[in-house]
Design an enzyme around this catalytic site. Structure first.
Site, short mmCIF file in Angstrom:
data_model
loop_
_atom_site.label_atom_id
_atom_site.label_comp_id
_atom_site.label_asym_id
_atom_site.label_seq_id
_atom_site.Cartn_x
_atom_site.Cartn_y
_atom_site.Cartn_z
CD GLN A 102 20.85 77.05 -28.34
OE1 GLN A 102 21.84 77.76 -28.32
NE2 GLN A 102 20.08 76.93 -27.29
CG ASP A 105 22.08 65.57 -28.90
OD1 ASP A 105 20.95 65.66 -29.43
OD2 ASP A 105 22.32 66.05 -27.76
CG HIS A 120 23.89 75.50 -33.54
ND1 HIS A 120 24.06 75.66 -32.19
CD2 HIS A 120 23.62 76.74 -34.02
CE1 HIS A 120 23.91 76.95 -31.87
NE2 HIS A 120 23.63 77.61 -32.96
CB THR A 189 19.75 77.00 -24.02
OG1 THR A 189 20.63 77.91 -24.68
CG2 THR A 189 18.40 77.65 -23.83
CB SER A 190 24.25 79.10 -21.25
OG SER A 190 24.76 79.05 -22.56
CD GLU A 216 23.81 77.03 -11.80
OE1 GLU A 216 23.73 78.17 -11.29
OE2 GLU A 216 24.15 76.02 -11.17
P1 NAD Z 1 25.79 75.66 -22.97
O1 NAD Z 1 26.81 74.58 -22.90
O2 NAD Z 1 26.24 77.03 -23.24
O3 NAD Z 1 24.92 75.70 -21.64
C1 NAD Z 1 24.35 74.57 -21.07
C2 NAD Z 1 23.22 75.02 -20.14
O4 NAD Z 1 22.57 73.86 -19.64
C3 NAD Z 1 23.68 75.84 -18.93
O5 NAD Z 1 22.85 76.97 -18.78
C4 NAD Z 1 23.49 74.87 -17.75
O6 NAD Z 1 23.13 75.54 -16.54
C5 NAD Z 1 22.37 73.99 -18.25
N1 NAD Z 1 22.32 72.65 -17.69
C6 NAD Z 1 23.35 71.88 -17.25
N2 NAD Z 1 22.89 70.67 -16.85
C7 NAD Z 1 21.55 70.69 -17.05
C8 NAD Z 1 20.50 69.73 -16.84
N3 NAD Z 1 20.75 68.49 -16.35
N4 NAD Z 1 19.23 70.09 -17.15
C9 NAD Z 1 18.95 71.33 -17.65
N5 NAD Z 1 19.90 72.27 -17.86
C10 NAD Z 1 21.18 71.94 -17.58
O7 NAD Z 1 24.76 75.15 -24.05
P2 NAD Z 1 24.03 75.91 -25.18
O8 NAD Z 1 23.34 77.10 -24.66
O9 NAD Z 1 23.21 74.89 -25.87
O10 NAD Z 1 25.18 76.44 -26.17
C11 NAD Z 1 26.29 75.67 -26.56
C12 NAD Z 1 26.37 75.31 -28.05
O11 NAD Z 1 27.19 74.16 -28.16
C13 NAD Z 1 25.08 74.87 -28.63
O12 NAD Z 1 24.67 75.84 -29.50
C14 NAD Z 1 25.33 73.53 -29.33
O13 NAD Z 1 25.39 73.70 -30.73
C15 NAD Z 1 26.68 73.10 -28.91
N6 NAD Z 1 26.69 71.86 -28.09
C16 NAD Z 1 25.83 70.82 -28.39
C17 NAD Z 1 25.83 69.67 -27.62
C18 NAD Z 1 24.86 68.56 -27.98
O14 NAD Z 1 24.52 68.39 -29.14
N7 NAD Z 1 24.36 67.79 -26.99
C19 NAD Z 1 26.70 69.55 -26.54
C20 NAD Z 1 27.59 70.62 -26.26
C21 NAD Z 1 27.56 71.77 -27.06
#
Ligand code: NAD
Ligand code: ZN
Length: 249
Positions: A102, A105, A120, A189-190, A216
């Site tokens: 998702q 990056d 995405h 992923t949440s 979590e």
């Molecule tokens: P989210 O932000 O909703 O959730 C992040 C999840 O990661 C949480 O469940 C949290 O507990 C967990 N987490 C936090 N630190 C962690 C670690 N060190 N190791 C493992 N897990 C950890 O993310 P999502 O579910 O991917 O949804 C958000 C949307 O936002 C995505 O669909 C994406 O498109 C976008 N997004 C992308 C990026 C990126 O490209 N890196 C960054 C932020 C948001």
């Protein structure tokens, strides 16, 4: 907890069709903030609002100055962490076939995974909304925002905004992979952004085992996950890989 690492390693080592579904959490250790949780972008602005296509169409400068500026800043410096490189190694060992991410990056590809489905889209490319011209983000002048094409049109990133559809091909392939896999690794992923969060359901219904890695619990934990390893992605995957290499060696 270490029992779960050994259990995950054993399951992965004897399976030949493993896929991974990854979210923002896998890139946290690369310095990219997730949307939700501590240090998340949510603390600065509402990503669902500034990341919505309606907001972008109405006021592209505002979106480029907030969410996009933030992402551009962190992405420039980000390098794959040990969670990304572990997944690349798992592909090298012919265990992992595909990564559905998702994230926007590009870090899975940088780490070496060759079959990455970008649910995405990505932030590496921009498309002109008037003439369709595509340019690499790093090559576009950002002194004045929103960035503009030579034709005067405004550039948008090749990522999917809230309120937009998932690229058709990514959705079709992800469903196929979820149906076909024997084990799905769900990392960082949440599991509340649909339809990505639905992929583990499909895998579960098709008889696959689901291994979650997330500090979590999520809505998947009590419903479809075989078990959850409640650690950071880098730590958990490094430990799992060490166990797999030990068995192989
Ligand atoms: P989210 O932000 O909703 O959730 C992040 C999840 O990661 C949480 O469940 C949290 O507990 C967990 N987490 C936090 N630190 C962690 C670690 N060190 N190791 C493992 N897990 C950890 O993310 P999502 O579910 O991917 O949804 C958000 C949307 O936002 C995505 O669909 C994406 O498109 C976008 N997004 C992308 C990026 C990126 O490209 N890196 C960054 C932020 C948001
Ligand atoms: Zn143009």
């Amino acid at each position: 907890m270490n029992d779960l690492i050994a259990k995950a390693a054993e399951m992965l080592a004897k399976t030949r069709h493993v896929i991974a579904l990854t979210g923002a959490g896998i890139s946290v250790e690369s310095g990219i903030p997730p949307f939700r949780g501590p240090g998340g972008l949510w603390e600065k602005f509402d990503p669902m609002e500034v990341g919505h296509i309606r907001t972008f169409m109405k006021d592209p400068a505002r979106v480029w100055n907030t969410l996009m500026a933030e992402m551009r800043g962190v992405l420039k410096k980000a390098v794959p962490n040990s969670a990304h490189t572990s997944l690349a190694r798992l592909e090298e060992l012919s265990i992992l076939k595909t990564v559905i991410t998702q994230n926007i990056d590009g870090l899975h590809q940088k780490a070496g995974n060759t079959d990455v489905i970008e649910f995405h889209g990505n932030f590496a490319w921009l498309t002109c909304m008037d003439c369709g011209n595509r340019k690499e983000t790093i090559s576009v002048n950002m002194d004045v925002l929103p960035p503009r094409c030579e034709c005067g049109g405004i550039f948008r990133p090749d990522c999917v905004f809230f309120g937009e559809a998932i690229p058709e091909e990514a959705l079709i392939r992800s469903r196929e992979e979820a149906r076909a896999c024997e084990v799905m690794l769900v990392v960082g992923t949440s599991a509340i952004v649909q339809p990505a969060a639905f992929m583990p359901m499909i895998a579960h219904q098709s008889g696959a085992k689901i291994i979650e890695i997330n500090p979590e619990p999520t809505p998947l934990t009590e419903s479809v996950s075989t078990f959850i390893i409640q650690k950071r992605a880098g730590e958990a995957l490094t430990a799992i890989m060490a166990e797999i290499e030990k068995r192989a060696g």
